[in-house]
Design a protein around this motif. Sequence first.
Motif, PDB file in Angstrom:
ATOM      1  N   HIS A  31      11.567  31.472  72.176  1.00  0.00           N
ATOM      2  CA  HIS A  31      11.354  30.140  72.723  1.00  0.00           C
ATOM      3  C   HIS A  31      10.183  30.174  73.697  1.00  0.00           C
ATOM      4  O   HIS A  31       9.941  31.172  74.364  1.00  0.00           O
ATOM      5  N   CYS A  32       9.485  29.047  73.776  1.00  0.00           N
ATOM      6  CA  CYS A  32       8.333  28.908  74.659  1.00  0.00           C
ATOM      7  C   CYS A  32       8.754  29.127  76.107  1.00  0.00           C
ATOM      8  O   CYS A  32       9.756  28.573  76.566  1.00  0.00           O
ATOM      9  N   LEU A  33       7.990  29.932  76.827  1.00  0.00           N
ATOM     10  CA  LEU A  33       8.279  30.215  78.226  1.00  0.00           C
ATOM     11  C   LEU A  33       7.963  29.022  79.130  1.00  0.00           C
ATOM     12  O   LEU A  33       8.383  28.993  80.279  1.00  0.00           O
ATOM     13  N   VAL A  34       7.237  28.038  78.618  1.00  0.00           N
ATOM     14  CA  VAL A  34       6.880  26.859  79.407  1.00  0.00           C
ATOM     15  C   VAL A  34       7.872  25.723  79.174  1.00  0.00           C
ATOM     16  O   VAL A  34       8.431  25.180  80.117  1.00  0.00           O
ATOM     17  N   CYS A  35       8.124  25.373  77.906  1.00  0.00           N
ATOM     18  CA  CYS A  35       8.949  24.197  77.604  1.00  0.00           C
ATOM     19  C   CYS A  35      10.275  24.537  76.926  1.00  0.00           C
ATOM     20  O   CYS A  35      11.087  23.648  76.701  1.00  0.00           O
ATOM     21  N   ASN A  36      10.464  25.785  76.556  1.00  0.00           N
ATOM     22  CA  ASN A  36      11.703  26.275  75.945  1.00  0.00           C
ATOM     23  C   ASN A  36      11.933  25.772  74.519  1.00  0.00           C
ATOM     24  O   ASN A  36      13.040  25.847  74.006  1.00  0.00           O
ATOM     25  N   ARG A  37      10.895  25.254  73.856  1.00  0.00           N
ATOM     26  CA  ARG A  37      11.040  24.866  72.452  1.00  0.00           C
ATOM     27  C   ARG A  37      11.006  26.134  71.595  1.00  0.00           C
ATOM     28  O   ARG A  37      10.364  27.124  71.954  1.00  0.00           O
ATOM     29  N   ASP A  41       5.437  30.005  65.025  1.00  0.00           N
ATOM     30  CA  ASP A  41       4.134  30.582  64.697  1.00  0.00           C
ATOM     31  C   ASP A  41       4.086  32.033  65.173  1.00  0.00           C
ATOM     32  O   ASP A  41       4.413  32.316  66.327  1.00  0.00           O
ATOM     33  N   PRO A  42       3.710  32.992  64.310  1.00  0.00           N
ATOM     34  CA  PRO A  42       3.690  34.406  64.707  1.00  0.00           C
ATOM     35  C   PRO A  42       2.857  34.684  65.963  1.00  0.00           C
ATOM     36  O   PRO A  42       3.246  35.485  66.811  1.00  0.00           O
ATOM     37  N   GLU A  43       1.729  34.022  66.109  1.00  0.00           N
ATOM     38  CA  GLU A  43       0.885  34.226  67.286  1.00  0.00           C
ATOM     39  C   GLU A  43       1.591  33.729  68.551  1.00  0.00           C
ATOM     40  O   GLU A  43       1.530  34.358  69.601  1.00  0.00           O
ATOM     41  N   SER A  44       2.297  32.602  68.436  1.00  0.00           N
ATOM     42  CA  SER A  44       3.040  32.067  69.573  1.00  0.00           C
ATOM     43  C   SER A  44       4.200  32.976  69.954  1.00  0.00           C
ATOM     44  O   SER A  44       4.511  33.138  71.140  1.00  0.00           O
ATOM     45  N   VAL A  45       4.846  33.574  68.970  1.00  0.00           N
ATOM     46  CA  VAL A  45       5.960  34.491  69.227  1.00  0.00           C
ATOM     47  C   VAL A  45       5.467  35.686  70.036  1.00  0.00           C
ATOM     48  O   VAL A  45       6.123  36.121  70.982  1.00  0.00           O
ATOM     49  N   ILE A  46       4.302  36.188  69.707  1.00  0.00           N
ATOM     50  CA  ILE A  46       3.722  37.314  70.443  1.00  0.00           C
ATOM     51  C   ILE A  46       3.334  36.887  71.856  1.00  0.00           C
ATOM     52  O   ILE A  46       3.609  37.585  72.829  1.00  0.00           O
ATOM     53  N   ARG A  47       2.729  35.713  71.959  1.00  0.00           N
ATOM     54  CA  ARG A  47       2.234  35.215  73.244  1.00  0.00           C
ATOM     55  C   ARG A  47       3.366  34.733  74.145  1.00  0.00           C
ATOM     56  O   ARG A  47       3.269  34.817  75.369  1.00  0.00           O
ATOM     57  N   GLY A  48       4.431  34.178  73.542  1.00  0.00           N
ATOM     58  CA  GLY A  48       5.545  33.645  74.313  1.00  0.00           C
ATOM     59  C   GLY A  48       5.339  32.207  74.744  1.00  0.00           C
ATOM     60  O   GLY A  48       6.132  31.655  75.491  1.00  0.00           O
ATOM     61  N   VAL A  49       4.277  31.591  74.242  1.00  0.00           N
ATOM     62  CA  VAL A  49       3.957  30.208  74.588  1.00  0.00           C
ATOM     63  C   VAL A  49       3.538  29.489  73.310  1.00  0.00           C
ATOM     64  O   VAL A  49       2.710  29.991  72.551  1.00  0.00           O
ATOM     65  N   GLY A  50       4.104  28.306  73.085  1.00  0.00           N
ATOM     66  CA  GLY A  50       3.783  27.522  71.894  1.00  0.00           C
ATOM     67  C   GLY A  50       2.371  26.972  71.928  1.00  0.00           C
ATOM     68  O   GLY A  50       1.710  26.960  72.974  1.00  0.00           O
ATOM     69  N   PRO A  51       1.879  26.472  70.796  1.00  0.00           N
ATOM     70  CA  PRO A  51       0.491  26.011  70.714  1.00  0.00           C
ATOM     71  C   PRO A  51       0.177  24.831  71.632  1.00  0.00           C
ATOM     72  O   PRO A  51      -0.900  24.769  72.215  1.00  0.00           O
ATOM     73  N   SER A  52       1.095  23.891  71.776  1.00  0.00           N
ATOM     74  CA  SER A  52       0.844  22.736  72.656  1.00  0.00           C
ATOM     75  C   SER A  52       0.742  23.177  74.111  1.00  0.00           C
ATOM     76  O   SER A  52      -0.174  22.764  74.837  1.00  0.00           O
ATOM     77  N   CYS A  53       1.682  23.999  74.543  1.00  0.00           N
ATOM     78  CA  CYS A  53       1.659  24.481  75.927  1.00  0.00           C
ATOM     79  C   CYS A  53       0.461  25.388  76.166  1.00  0.00           C
ATOM     80  O   CYS A  53      -0.154  25.350  77.228  1.00  0.00           O
ATOM     81  N   TRP A  54       0.118  26.202  75.174  1.00  0.00           N
ATOM     82  CA  TRP A  54      -1.029  27.101  75.304  1.00  0.00           C
ATOM     83  C   TRP A  54      -2.311  26.303  75.500  1.00  0.00           C
ATOM     84  O   TRP A  54      -3.153  26.634  76.336  1.00  0.00           O
ATOM     85  N   SER A  55      -2.443  25.221  74.734  1.00  0.00           N
ATOM     86  CA  SER A  55      -3.624  24.370  74.844  1.00  0.00           C
ATOM     87  C   SER A  55      -3.716  23.763  76.247  1.00  0.00           C
ATOM     88  O   SER A  55      -4.792  23.708  76.839  1.00  0.00           O
TER      89      SER A  55
END
Length: 61
Positions: A31-37, A41-55
Amino acid sequence: MAGPRDGPPGRRDAPAVDVSGPPAAYGDYTHCLVCNRPLTDPESVIRGVGPSCWSRLLHPL
């Protein structure tokens, strides 16, 4: 009379957390470390942050 472990009146202890196992390895996020969604996405899983929050993190207002 309150015992030594009761603490101040009205205090509520945090729930017990199992810390006996190893911490999650880098890239094991579900789950996203920012919004918990949930992360899919494999890249988001590695990063720990979803694409919207990352942007938003890369381009703050």
